[in-house]
Design a protein around this motif. Structure first.
Motif, PDB file in Angstrom:
ATOM      1  N   ALA A  74       4.512  11.969   4.012  1.00 36.73           N
ATOM      2  CA  ALA A  74       3.892  13.123   4.665  1.00 36.73           C
ATOM      3  C   ALA A  74       4.873  14.284   4.641  1.00 36.73           C
ATOM      4  N   THR A  75       4.375  15.471   4.939  1.00 36.25           N
ATOM      5  CA  THR A  75       5.245  16.659   4.985  1.00 36.25           C
ATOM      6  C   THR A  75       5.512  17.088   6.415  1.00 36.25           C
ATOM      7  N   THR A  76       5.108  16.253   7.374  1.00 42.10           N
ATOM      8  CA  THR A  76       5.428  16.473   8.777  1.00 42.10           C
ATOM      9  C   THR A  76       6.195  15.259   9.279  1.00 42.10           C
ATOM     10  N   PRO A  77       7.029  15.425  10.308  1.00 40.40           N
ATOM     11  CA  PRO A  77       7.810  14.289  10.812  1.00 40.40           C
ATOM     12  C   PRO A  77       6.935  13.179  11.373  1.00 40.40           C
ATOM     13  N   ALA A  78       7.495  11.974  11.414  1.00 45.29           N
ATOM     14  CA  ALA A  78       6.759  10.827  11.933  1.00 45.29           C
ATOM     15  C   ALA A  78       6.648  10.868  13.450  1.00 45.29           C
ATOM     16  N   GLY A  88       0.813  -1.203   0.000  1.00 49.24           N
ATOM     17  CA  GLY A  88       0.000   0.000   0.000  1.00 49.24           C
ATOM     18  C   GLY A  88       0.845   1.252   0.000  1.00 49.24           C
ATOM     19  N   LEU A  89       0.280   2.317  -0.512  1.00 47.51           N
ATOM     20  CA  LEU A  89       0.928   3.632  -0.473  1.00 47.51           C
ATOM     21  C   LEU A  89      -0.075   4.618   0.095  1.00 47.51           C
ATOM     22  N   VAL A  90       0.311   5.312   1.160  1.00 42.64           N
ATOM     23  CA  VAL A  90      -0.531   6.303   1.819  1.00 42.64           C
ATOM     24  C   VAL A  90       0.168   7.654   1.719  1.00 42.64           C
ATOM     25  N   VAL A  91      -0.536   8.643   1.179  1.00 50.29           N
ATOM     26  CA  VAL A  91       0.054   9.971   1.007  1.00 50.29           C
ATOM     27  C   VAL A  91      -0.847  10.990   1.705  1.00 50.29           C
ATOM     28  N   ALA A  92      -0.246  11.763   2.591  1.00 47.45           N
ATOM     29  CA  ALA A  92      -0.997  12.687   3.438  1.00 47.45           C
ATOM     30  C   ALA A  92      -1.401  13.943   2.683  1.00 47.45           C
ATOM     31  N   GLY A  93      -2.369  14.670   3.251  1.00 49.17           N
ATOM     32  CA  GLY A  93      -2.749  15.969   2.714  1.00 49.17           C
ATOM     33  C   GLY A  93      -1.652  16.989   2.947  1.00 49.17           C
ATOM     34  N   ALA A  94      -1.524  17.932   1.991  1.00 46.35           N
ATOM     35  CA  ALA A  94      -0.399  18.853   2.107  1.00 46.35           C
ATOM     36  C   ALA A  94      -0.563  20.143   1.321  1.00 46.35           C
ATOM     37  N   GLY A  95      -1.650  20.346   0.568  1.00 42.53           N
ATOM     38  CA  GLY A  95      -1.767  21.551  -0.248  1.00 42.53           C
ATOM     39  C   GLY A  95      -0.660  21.612  -1.273  1.00 42.53           C
ATOM     40  N   ALA A  96      -0.083  22.799  -1.437  1.00 46.92           N
ATOM     41  CA  ALA A  96       0.999  22.969  -2.405  1.00 46.92           C
ATOM     42  C   ALA A  96       2.238  22.169  -2.031  1.00 46.92           C
ATOM     43  N   ARG A  97       2.309  21.731  -0.781  1.00 49.28           N
ATOM     44  CA  ARG A  97       3.423  20.881  -0.366  1.00 49.28           C
ATOM     45  C   ARG A  97       3.356  19.499  -1.011  1.00 49.28           C
ATOM     46  N   LEU A 133       2.188  29.063   6.487  1.00 46.21           N
ATOM     47  CA  LEU A 133       0.890  29.020   5.817  1.00 46.21           C
ATOM     48  C   LEU A 133       1.049  29.162   4.310  1.00 46.21           C
ATOM     49  N   LEU A 134       1.942  30.047   3.889  1.00 47.21           N
ATOM     50  CA  LEU A 134       2.165  30.258   2.464  1.00 47.21           C
ATOM     51  C   LEU A 134       2.615  28.974   1.783  1.00 47.21           C
ATOM     52  N   SER A 135       3.413  28.176   2.469  1.00 48.19           N
ATOM     53  CA  SER A 135       3.945  26.959   1.848  1.00 48.19           C
ATOM     54  C   SER A 135       2.843  25.971   1.462  1.00 48.19           C
ATOM     55  N   PHE A 136       1.669  26.073   2.096  1.00 44.15           N
ATOM     56  CA  PHE A 136       0.551  25.192   1.749  1.00 44.15           C
ATOM     57  C   PHE A 136      -0.237  25.708   0.550  1.00 44.15           C
ATOM     58  N   LEU A 137      -0.050  26.982   0.197  1.00 50.94           N
ATOM     59  CA  LEU A 137      -0.820  27.599  -0.890  1.00 50.94           C
ATOM     60  C   LEU A 137       0.063  28.108  -2.030  1.00 50.94           C
ATOM     61  N   PHE A 138       1.346  27.859  -1.953  1.00 53.08           N
ATOM     62  CA  PHE A 138       2.327  28.409  -2.895  1.00 53.08           C
ATOM     63  C   PHE A 138       2.425  27.501  -4.122  1.00 53.08           C
ATOM     64  N   ALA A 195      -4.054  16.890  -1.259  1.00 54.20           N
ATOM     65  CA  ALA A 195      -2.980  16.791  -2.242  1.00 54.20           C
ATOM     66  C   ALA A 195      -2.437  15.371  -2.333  1.00 54.20           C
ATOM     67  N   GLY A 196      -2.486  14.651  -1.213  1.00 56.68           N
ATOM     68  CA  GLY A 196      -2.078  13.251  -1.239  1.00 56.68           C
ATOM     69  C   GLY A 196      -2.981  12.417  -2.111  1.00 56.68           C
ATOM     70  N   ALA A 197      -4.288  12.734  -2.103  1.00 53.56           N
ATOM     71  CA  ALA A 197      -5.217  12.033  -2.992  1.00 53.56           C
ATOM     72  C   ALA A 197      -4.901  12.326  -4.452  1.00 53.56           C
TER      73      ALA A 197
END
Length: 401
Positions: free
Chosen positions: A240-244, A6-15, A361-366, A45-47
């Motif tokens: 993910a774009t946050t640490p585990a 399986g591959l799971v990809v988290a939400g992240a916006g522009a990240r 915040l900008l990094s999620f919308l950039f 964004a992961g979806a």
């Protein structure tokens, strides 16, 4: 090795560009060590990333991940958000609410109705359709090699998570999960499902799907590990774009009152990071019981995590600030007026210590080619440092849990 990967990809916006970069390292490793991921589940964004990869099925993993990065690099800010027109429309609607102007008069005066969002997500539709090859995705699920694709959303009616699943004939639809309030719904996935999964509250309006209104899946389940297991994955790659693991933050100086940007940045860190941290911690604890012979109900399944190291958690925010300064500083901001308005909307132009929160915040919308390119490079660098499952203390479980 038996069983599905399986591959799971988290939400992240522009990240999401960072995640695509991480996949340039992780996807080939997963394929070589285990097998090509056939259960793909993501949020927001992961979806988008997992749907795009499903549409690239059959492609060499290095080429597929590189193509995903290239598609992220093609997206521009003005393709995603209509600024400043969206802000003006939302402001006019809010003024109408404050003044109590009835709906009939608003329609007569060509004024917008009630406030449902700050930004217009409809502009995202052609971007989504450019990134995802839907025909190839449907074919891959119907005839292999993809077993299932899941898109996590939040129901505006119940507040629970709904995972829309396009699945092959050999994958049963999981039953309702009362412990996590997760419902699974059969679907032939479209851009509407991805737009719903990415409908960040307040910024974007909820999306109407078959049986109700839906918004960003990250509100409840930003990193959908459990759905991937329920859909038959027996080992997981997680991006993910946050640490585990939790990241300690320095306390604010005495007398420093957090502004709205600091609070919003904190909220994003909690929503995006807490879920994957707690889930991985729980799965590791269960595996320890399995190793010790005290849990015979579950089988160990390795989990390979790709994301920022704990000591580099703020690099994406700093990267967004650096790209903004070098690419759009001074008069160069005229090249992208939407970005300039967006930056002020999230506080990124505040010339003091709170600007760091605006940059986060900008990094999620950039949504910008230069930022996407730099973020993808950073994601690949971080993923290249991730331990293999054989050395990693983080493992997942399979079972009835």
């Amino acid at each position: 090795m038996a069983g599905r990967t399986g591959l799971v990809v988290a939400g992240a916006g522009a990240r999401g560009a960072y995640e695509a970069g991480a996949l340039t390292e992780l996807l080939p490793r997963l394929t070589r060590r285990w097998s090509a991921p056939s259960v793909l589940v993501g949020t927001s964004a992961g979806a988008l990333n997992v749907a795009a990869l499903a549409g690239l099925s059959g492609t060499d993993p290095e080429e597929a991940a590189a193509e995903l990065v290239a598609r992220w690099e093609s997206v521009r800010t003005d393709e995603v958000v209509a600024l400043p027109s969206s802000v003006l429309q939302a402001g006019a609607a809010y003024a109408g609410d404050l003044l109590g102007i009835p709906s009939s008069l608003r329609r007569l005066l060509w004024l917008p109705g009630r406030v449902t969002r700050l930004l217009d997500a409809e502009r995202l539709r052609p971007v989504v359709d450019r990134v995802v090859d839907w025909d190839r995705l449907h074919h891959a699920v119907a005839r292999g090699p993809v077993d299932a694709v899941g898109v996590a959303c939040t129901s505006a009616g119940t507040g629970g998570t709904v995972v829309f699943v396009e699945r092959g004939p050999d994958v049963p639809l999981p039953p309702y999960d009362p412990n996590r309030d997760i419902r699974y719904v059969d679907a032939r996935l479209t851009s509407d499902h991805l737009l719903a999964s990415a409908a960040v509250p307040v910024l974007f309006a909820p999306r109407r799907l078959d049986d109700g209104w839906y918004l960003d899946g990250g509100v409840r389940l930003n990193t959908p590990l459990k759905p991937a297991l329920r859909l038959g994955a027996r080992r997981l790659g997680v991006v993910a774009t946050t640490p585990a693991m939790p990241v300690p933050h320095d306390p604010l100086p005495a007398g420093h009152v957090p502004d709205v940007y600091a609070v919003a940045a904190l909220t994003l860190r909690i929503v995006l990071g807490a879920g994957v941290t707690e889930d991985l911690r729980t799965l590791r604890a269960v595996n320890d019981l399995v190793d010790g012979g005290t849990d015979a109900r579950h089988a160990r399944i390795a989990t390979w995590f790709a994301g920022p190291p704990a000591d580099r958690a703020d690099e994406l925010a700093r990267l967004a600030a650096d790209v903004r300064r070098t690419e759009y500083g001074g008069l160069r901001a005229l090249r992208n007026p939407s970005l300039a308005v967006l930056e002020r909307l999230v506080g990124g132009a505040v010339p003091d210590a709170d600007a760091a929160h605006g940059a986060e915040l900008l990094s999620f919308l950039f949504f910008d080619p230069a930022f996407a390119r730099a973020a993808a490079e950073l994601g690949a660098e971080h993923a290249s440092r991730s331990s293999s499952p054989g050395r990693s203390p983080v493992r997942a479980r399979a079972g009835r849990g």
